[in-house]
Scaffold this active site. Structure first.
Site, PDB file in Angstrom:
ATOM      1  N   HIS A 346      61.803  19.087  15.748  1.00 14.59           N
ATOM      2  CA  HIS A 346      61.681  19.032  17.174  1.00 14.59           C
ATOM      3  C   HIS A 346      61.290  17.934  17.868  1.00 14.59           C
ATOM      4  O   HIS A 346      61.285  17.662  19.003  1.00 14.59           O
ATOM      5  CB  HIS A 346      61.036  20.064  17.791  1.00 14.59           C
ATOM      6  CG  HIS A 346      61.172  21.666  17.713  1.00 14.59           C
ATOM      7  ND1 HIS A 346      62.013  22.070  18.710  1.00 14.59           N
ATOM      8  CD2 HIS A 346      61.163  22.140  16.845  1.00 14.59           C
ATOM      9  CE1 HIS A 346      62.087  23.312  18.241  1.00 14.59           C
ATOM     10  NE2 HIS A 346      61.742  23.489  17.124  1.00 14.59           N
ATOM     11  N   LYS A 532      57.560  18.736  33.313  1.00 20.19           N
ATOM     12  CA  LYS A 532      57.589  18.489  31.955  1.00 20.19           C
ATOM     13  C   LYS A 532      56.044  18.202  31.495  1.00 20.19           C
ATOM     14  O   LYS A 532      55.511  17.627  32.461  1.00 20.19           O
ATOM     15  CB  LYS A 532      58.798  17.560  31.185  1.00 20.19           C
ATOM     16  CG  LYS A 532      58.680  16.241  31.998  1.00 20.19           C
ATOM     17  CD  LYS A 532      59.761  15.460  31.451  1.00 20.19           C
ATOM     18  CE  LYS A 532      61.169  15.927  32.201  1.00 20.19           C
ATOM     19  NZ  LYS A 532      62.249  16.317  30.901  1.00 20.19           N
ATOM     20  N   ARG A 533      55.797  18.283  30.136  1.00 21.90           N
ATOM     21  CA  ARG A 533      54.694  17.797  29.831  1.00 21.90           C
ATOM     22  C   ARG A 533      54.402  16.465  30.252  1.00 21.90           C
ATOM     23  O   ARG A 533      55.364  15.671  30.252  1.00 21.90           O
ATOM     24  CB  ARG A 533      54.432  17.912  28.391  1.00 21.90           C
ATOM     25  CG  ARG A 533      54.095  19.321  28.146  1.00 21.90           C
ATOM     26  CD  ARG A 533      52.535  19.850  28.748  1.00 21.90           C
ATOM     27  NE  ARG A 533      51.461  19.228  27.963  1.00 21.90           N
ATOM     28  CZ  ARG A 533      50.680  20.061  27.033  1.00 21.90           C
ATOM     29  NH1 ARG A 533      50.893  21.227  26.928  1.00 21.90           N
ATOM     30  NH2 ARG A 533      49.802  19.173  26.703  1.00 21.90           N
ATOM     31  N   LYS A 538      58.007  10.150  28.270  1.00 15.18           N
ATOM     32  CA  LYS A 538      59.197  10.858  29.120  1.00 15.18           C
ATOM     33  C   LYS A 538      59.008  10.266  30.413  1.00 15.18           C
ATOM     34  O   LYS A 538      59.688  10.433  31.376  1.00 15.18           O
ATOM     35  CB  LYS A 538      58.385  12.453  29.415  1.00 15.18           C
ATOM     36  CG  LYS A 538      58.590  13.143  28.202  1.00 15.18           C
ATOM     37  CD  LYS A 538      57.784  14.498  28.611  1.00 15.18           C
ATOM     38  CE  LYS A 538      57.690  15.386  27.302  1.00 15.18           C
ATOM     39  NZ  LYS A 538      58.877  16.049  26.983  1.00 15.18           N
ATOM     40  N   THR A 640      64.823  20.817  27.861  1.00 18.60           N
ATOM     41  CA  THR A 640      65.249  21.895  28.148  1.00 18.60           C
ATOM     42  C   THR A 640      65.381  22.139  29.595  1.00 18.60           C
ATOM     43  O   THR A 640      66.253  22.769  30.001  1.00 18.60           O
ATOM     44  CB  THR A 640      64.944  23.316  27.384  1.00 18.60           C
ATOM     45  OG1 THR A 640      63.462  22.969  27.471  1.00 18.60           O
ATOM     46  CG2 THR A 640      65.235  23.172  26.007  1.00 18.60           C
ATOM     47  N   LYS A 644      68.215  23.912  32.637  1.00 14.13           N
ATOM     48  CA  LYS A 644      67.509  24.743  33.601  1.00 14.13           C
ATOM     49  C   LYS A 644      68.221  24.268  34.975  1.00 14.13           C
ATOM     50  O   LYS A 644      68.598  25.150  35.818  1.00 14.13           O
ATOM     51  CB  LYS A 644      66.055  24.970  33.605  1.00 14.13           C
ATOM     52  CG  LYS A 644      65.675  25.901  32.243  1.00 14.13           C
ATOM     53  CD  LYS A 644      64.202  25.905  31.998  1.00 14.13           C
ATOM     54  CE  LYS A 644      63.944  26.214  30.440  1.00 14.13           C
ATOM     55  NZ  LYS A 644      62.664  25.756  29.989  1.00 14.13           N
TER      56      LYS A 644
HETATM   57  I1  GPV Z   1      57.319  18.708  17.919  1.00 17.25           I
HETATM   58  N1  GPV Z   1      58.657  19.564  21.647  1.00 17.25           N
HETATM   59  C1  GPV Z   1      57.362  20.226  22.122  1.00 17.25           C
HETATM   60  O1  GPV Z   1      57.753  21.041  23.355  1.00 17.25           O
HETATM   61  N2  GPV Z   1      56.337  20.415  21.495  1.00 17.25           N
HETATM   62  C2  GPV Z   1      56.243  19.728  20.334  1.00 17.25           C
HETATM   63  O2  GPV Z   1      55.117  19.842  19.861  1.00 17.25           O
HETATM   64  C3  GPV Z   1      57.124  19.197  19.778  1.00 17.25           C
HETATM   65  C4  GPV Z   1      58.555  19.094  20.438  1.00 17.25           C
HETATM   66  C5  GPV Z   1      60.023  19.595  22.383  1.00 17.25           C
HETATM   67  C6  GPV Z   1      60.684  18.473  22.600  1.00 17.25           C
HETATM   68  O3  GPV Z   1      59.727  17.486  22.955  1.00 17.25           O
HETATM   69  C7  GPV Z   1      61.896  18.620  23.515  1.00 17.25           C
HETATM   70  O4  GPV Z   1      62.590  17.535  23.434  1.00 17.25           O
HETATM   71  C8  GPV Z   1      62.523  19.954  22.964  1.00 17.25           C
HETATM   72  O5  GPV Z   1      63.579  20.083  23.852  1.00 17.25           O
HETATM   73  C9  GPV Z   1      61.843  21.051  22.827  1.00 17.25           C
HETATM   74  O6  GPV Z   1      60.729  20.831  21.785  1.00 17.25           O
HETATM   75  C10 GPV Z   1      62.617  22.282  22.358  1.00 17.25           C
HETATM   76  O7  GPV Z   1      63.162  21.778  20.970  1.00 17.25           O
END
Ligand code: GPV
Length: 807
Positions: A346, A532-533, A538, A640, A644
Site C-alpha cells: 500500500h 486525509k491523514r 500529502k 480513495t 469518494k
Molecule cells: I502502508 N495507506 C494507509 O492508509 N495506511 C498505511 O499504513 C499504508 C498505506 C494508504 C495509502 O497511503 C493510500 O494511498 C491508499 O489509497 C490506501 O492505503 C489504500 O490502499
C-alpha cells in the site's frame, strides 16, 4: 417488510429490553432496539450462509488486516437489507429522526485511514457480490484516538467505543484458540529422523473471536468479520492473579497503533501481529479440516490475503501448522502456503516497510523465527543457480539482523499487487524491482475502489434521489450505469437539480460547522475540501500556502474578483509525528487570522474540523465542490478520498499521482485541474540531485511573501511551528517539492475559480465526475481480486440479484 411489521418488532424489542413504549424511548434506547431488530432480520441468512458454504464447499477468501474502519453500521445494514426507506418513513411517522438515532452509534474506528477503510469497503463489496469472503483482524478495546484542538494544538483522547457495548458483535467462545508466545524451542530428531520442535517455557494467551455480520446488498448473503480479543486461558487463571500480570496481557488488544504507515519497533505491536495471524490461521485450518479434504488441496478451498505487511506472519504461521501439527514435509507445506497466500502493498514510502530485529522475533515467536530462517535459507539455495548472489542478498528475508516483512510476504505469496496503476508500475520498476526480476509473474495491479453504497446511497441521499429520477435506479446495483448521466450534460433542468442537491448538502455542512466551531460559512461559497491523514507527502502545507496567497491578494486588493471560498480540512496526525502536529497548529492559526480579519469580508474562510473519521467524511464529502488531491507525484499509492469526492460531484485539483491518473483518464483533462511535477520529473530530481528550494524562493516574490509569513509574525502564535515549517522548506530543501509545485498549483486553483464562476459549465463538469465515478466502485476491484488472485465465485445459492460486476 411492511412498515407496520417493523413497528411491531421495534415495539416488542423496546418492551423486552427496556420495558418502555416507543413514545418514551430516548434515541439511545431506540438505537439499541432498532439495531437488535436489524440483527434479527439477518440472523437467519447469516447462519444459512454458513450452512450453504459448508454444503457447497466453495472456496473462501480471508482478508487479514490489522485495521478495519467500518464506521457506523445501522444505516448501512438497513440499506443493504432493503429496509432503509421503510425505517425512515416509520421514524418520520413517529416523529423521530432516524438520523438522530443512527448518530448514537459509536464509529467502529479500528483503523487509521485509507488502508483500514479500504478493508471495510472490500467487506461490503464481497458480501454484495455474493462472494464468500471474510475479514480477520483485532478487536481493539480502544479505536483510533479522538482528536480535539486545544489552543490550535492536536490533543488525543481515548476512544472508548465499547463502553456501552457493541450490538453488532457476537462473542464466539467455542471458537477460541490458544496463542503461544516466548520460551525456547529446540529441534529434536524423532524416530523417523524428522526434526520436531520442543518448547520449553513460554506462555499461552487465549484469542476469543467476536463476529460481526457483513450484510450483502439485497442478496441475503452475510459474510463474517472476525475480530480477536485476548483473554486469560482458563487453565492459567492462577498465573494471572495479580492486576499487573493481567494488565500486561490485556494491553495486547487494548489499543490500535495510531501510526499511519510509519512503524515503531514495539514488542506489543509484533505480538498483536502474531496474535490475529495465529488465531485466524488456526481457525481457518480447523474449518478446512472439517471439509474432509487433504491438506495438500487447501488452495482449492482457501485463499488468504495479506493486507500490507502487518499480517505477513501468515506465511510462517501456516507453515508452522502444516509442519508441526500436521506432519507435512517442508516442500508440500511450502507449495500449499504459496498457493494460498497473496499480498497487497500500500505504499512506496520506505519508512513503512516493516523490519523487525531478529532478537525480538526470537524472544516473542521463536518457532516462527526458526521457520523464517529456514524459508530464507531455502530461498537462497533454490535460486542460487538462477540469480546473482547480490540480488538474492538484497531480497532475502533476514538482512543485517532484521526480518523484512515485505520480503517474507512476497516470497511466500503467489500474487503481489499495488493499489493503482502508477503505484504498481513503481513497485515493479523501483521499490520492489529486485523481486520483479525474480518473480515477474507474481506482480499485478488492482486499482482501489470505494463502496458506492456507503459513499453515495447512504451519505448523499439528495443526490441519490436526483439520480433515480434522472437515470433510473439501476446504478444502485450497477455503478457503471452512472454513465447514463452523461446524456444530461447540457440539460439545464438536470444540472439545476444537481446544483440544488449540492446546495442542500452544503447547507447541512454549514450548519454542522456553525454548531461545532462557531464559524459562519456561506453555502454559496466554494467548499474546497482536503480530508486525509496529515502527512508531509500529502502536502496539506501546499494548500495552506495557496490560502495565504489568496489572503495577501485580497489584502492588496479587497475587491479582487475571487469567488468566496471555504477551505475545509479534516486530518489526524500520528501522536508521535511532530512535524504533522506542527502543521495542524499552523492551519488552525491561519484559520484564526483569516476568519477574524474584517478586511477579507468573508471571502475566505478556513475551517479545520476536529476528529475526522468515517462519519464526518459522510458529512463533508457530499458537500464538497473541490477535492484536493495534491500529494507529490509518486508518493500516494492510490488515495480513495479522491474517488469518494469525485463520485459526489466534486471537481478535483490533482497531481498526477496514485489513482488521480486513472480519474483523469476516465473524465478527460477538461474535467479535472491537473498541476505539478510528474512522477518522471520527481525521479529526475532524485537522479540528478539538483533540486534547490532556495532557487524557487529567490526568484518568486509571491512565494517569498508566503513562506516568510511563517516566521515574520504575520500569523500570530506560531513561533515554534512556523519556524519548523520554514526550515523544512528552506533549510532542509523541501523534501516534497512544495516550492517547485507552488506556482503551478496556484494556476490550477485560478482555473477552478474561473470555472466555478460559470455555473452552467461547472455543473456540467461536476456531472461528468459523477457519471464517470462508477468504474471506481470497490465492486469491480473486488471482482478483479476474486477472478485473478483468489479464484473465488459467488455462493449461487444466495445471490438473488447478482451484481454484474464485470468491466
Ligand atoms: I502502508 N495507506 C494507509 O492508509 N495506511 C498505511 O499504513 C499504508 C498505506 C494508504 C495509502 O497511503 C493510500 O494511498 C491508499 O489509497 C490506501 O492505503 C489504500 O490502499
Amino acid at each position: 417488510m411492511e412498515k407496520a411489521t417493523l413497528q411491531e418488532l421495534l415495539e416488542s424489542r423496546l418492551k423486552d429490553i427496556f420495558s418502555i413504549e416507543i413514545a418514551e424511548a430516548s434515541p439511545q434506547e431506540l438505537f439499541l432496539a432498532l439495531a437488535n431488530v436489524v440483527k434479527s432480520c439477518y440472523a437467519n441468512d447469516w447462519s444459512q450462509t454458513r450452512k450453504n458454504l459448508l454444503v457447497e464447499q466453495q472456496k473462501q477468501a480471508y482478508y487479514f488486516s490489522i485495521e478495519f474502519l467500518p464506521g457506523k453500521l445501522l444505516k448501512s445494514n438497513l440499506l443493504n437489507l432493503g429496509l432503509l426507506d421503510t425505517a425512515e418513513e416509520l421514524f418520520e411517522e413517529l416523529s423521530f429522526s432516524l438520523d438522530e438515532v443512527a448518530e448514537v452509534e459509536k464509529d467502529m474506528a479500528l483503523g487509521n485511514g485509507g488502508l483500514g477503510r479500504l478493508a471495510s469497503c472490500f467487506m461490503d463489496s464481497l458480501a454484495s457480490l455474493g462472494l464468500p469472503g471474510n475479514g480477520n483482524g483485532i478487536r481493539y478495546n480502544y479505536g483510533l484516538f479522538k482528536q480535539k484542538f486545544v489552543d490550535g494544538h492536536q490533543v488525543e483522547l481515548p476512544d472508548d467505543w465499547l463502553r456501552a457495548g457493541n450490538v453488532w458483535e457476537v462473542r464466539k467462545e467455542s471458537k477460541a484458540v490458544d496463542i503461544q508466545y516466548g520460551g525456547e524451542v529446540y529441534l529434536i530428531e524423532d524416530e523417523n529422523g524428522r526434526l520436531r520442535p520442543e518448547r520449553h517455557g513460554g506462555y499461552v494467551w487465549r484469542a476469543v473471536p467476536y463476529d460481526t455480520g457483513m450484510v450483502g446488498y439485497q442478496n441475503d448473503m452475510i459474510n463474517t468479520l472476525r475480530l480477536w480479543s485476548v483473554e486469560v486461558p482458563a487453565a492459567e487463571e492462577a498465573n494471572y492473579a495479580t492486576i499487573e500480570s493481567r494488565r500486561s496481557l490485556e494491553d495486547l488488544t487494548a489499543v490500535l497503533y495510531p501510526d499511519d504507515s510509519n512503524e515503531r519497533g514495539k514488542k506489543t505491536r509484533l505480538m498483536q501481529e502474531y496474535f490475529f495471524v495465529s488465531a485466524g490461521i488456526q481457525s481457518i485450518v480447523r474449518y478446512y479440516l472439517k471439509l474432509n479434504h487433504p491438506l495438500t488441496m487447501m488452495s482449492e478451498k482457501i485463499a488468504i490475503h495479506i493486507n500490507d505487511t502487518h499480517p505477513a506472519l501468515c506465511v510462517s504461521e501456516l507453515m508452522r501448522l502444516l509442519l508441526d501439527d500436521h506432519d507435512l514435509p517442508w516442500e508440500q507445506a511450502w507449495a500449499i502456503t504459496v498457493k494460498v497466500m497473496s499480498y497487497t502493498n500500500h505504499t512506496i514510502m520506505a519508512e513503512a516497510l516493516e523490519k523487525w530485529p531478529i532478537d525480538l522475533f526470537k524472544e516473542v515467536i521463536p518457532r516462527n523465527y526458526q521457520i523464517i530462517e529456514e524459508i530464507d535459507r531455502r530461498y537462497l539455495e533454490e535460486y542460487a543457480e538462477v540469480h546473482e548472489a547480490a540480488l538474492l542478498n538484497r531480497t532475502r528475508i533476514i538482512i543485517n539482523g532484521q526480518v523484512h516483512m515485505a520480503h517474507l510476504a512476497i516470497i511466500g505469496s503467489h500474487s503481489v499487487n499495488g493499489v493503482a496503476k502508477l503505484h504498481s508500475d513503481l513497485l515493479k520498476s523501483v521499490v520492489l524491482h529486485d523481486f520483479y526480476l525474480i518473480f515477474p509473474e507474481r506482480f499485478n495491479n488492482k486499482t482501489n475502489g470505494i463502496a458506492q453504497r456507503r459513499w453515495m446511497q447512504l451519505a448523499n441521499q439528495p443526490l441519490s434521489k436526483v439520480l433515480d429520477t434522472t437515470i433510473g435506479k439501476s446504478w444502485r446495483h450497477n455503478p457503471q450505469d452512472l454513465q447514463l448521466l452523461k446524456n444530461y450534460q447540457e440539460d439545464p433542468t438536470v444540472l439545476q437539480r444537481l446544483a440544488d442537491a449540492k446546495l442542500t448538502n452544503k447547507q447541512a455542512l454549514a450548519e454542522y460547522i456553525q454548531q461545532t466551531t462557531g464559524i459562519e460559512v456561506d453555502p454559496t461559497a466554494i467548499f474546497d475540501v482536503q480530508i486525509k491523514r496529515l502527512h508531509a507527502y500529502k502536502r496539506q502545507l501546499l494548500n495552506v500556502m495557496h490560502i495565504l496567497k489568496l489572503y495577501f491578494d485580497l489584502k492588496d486588493e479587497p475587491q479582487a474578483p475571487i469567488h468566496p471560498r471555504v477551505f475545509i480540512f479534516g486530518a489526524k496526525a500520528a501522536p508521535s509525528y511532530h512535524y504533522a502536529k506542527a502543521i495542524i497548529k499552523v492551519i488552525n492559526e491561519v484559520a484564526n487570522l483569516i476568519n477574524h480579519d474584517p478586511t477579507i469580508n468573508d471571502k475566505l474562510k478556513v475551517v479545520f474540523l476536529e476528529n475526522y473519521n468515517v462519519t464526518l467524511a459522510e458529512r463533508i464529502i457530499p458537500a464538497a465542490d473541490v477535492s484536493e488531491q495534491i500529494s507529490l507525484a509518486s508518493k500516494e499509492a492510490s488515495g480513495t478520498s479522491n474517488m469518494k469526492l469525485m463520485l459526489n460531484g466534486a471537481v478535483t485539483i490533482a497531481t498526477l499521482d496514485g489513482a488521480n491518473i486513472e480519474i483523469r483518464d476516465a473524465i478527460g483533462d477538461e474535467n479535472i485541474a491537473i498541476f505539478g511535477l510528474t512522477e518522471e520529473e520527481v525521479y529526475a530530481y532524485y537522479a540528478q540531485q539538483n533540486y534547490s528550494a532556495y532557487a524557487f524562493y529567490e526568484e518568486d516574490p509571491v512565494l517569498q511573501r508566503v513562506v516568510n509569513a511563517f516566521i515574520d509574525g504575520t500569523i500570530p502564535n506560531i513561533e515554534r511551528e512556523g519556524r519548523e515549517v520554514f526550515d523544512s522548506l528552506l533549510k532542509y530543501n523541501d523534501e516534497y517539492f512544495l516550492l517547485k509545485d507552488f506556482k503551478s498549483y496556484c494556476d490550477a486553483q485560478y482555473r477552478v475559480d474561473l470555472a466555478y464562476k460559470d455555473q452552467q459549465r461547472w455543473q456540467a463538469i461536476s456531472l461528468m465526475n459523477i457519471a464517470n465515478a462508477g468504474k471506481f466502485s470497490a465492486d469491480y476491484t473486488v471482482q478483479n481480486y476474486a477472478d485473478d488472485i483468489w479464484q473465488i465465485e459467488p455462493l449461487y445459492a444466495h445471490v438473488k440479484e447478482p451484481n454484474s460486476a464485470s468491466l
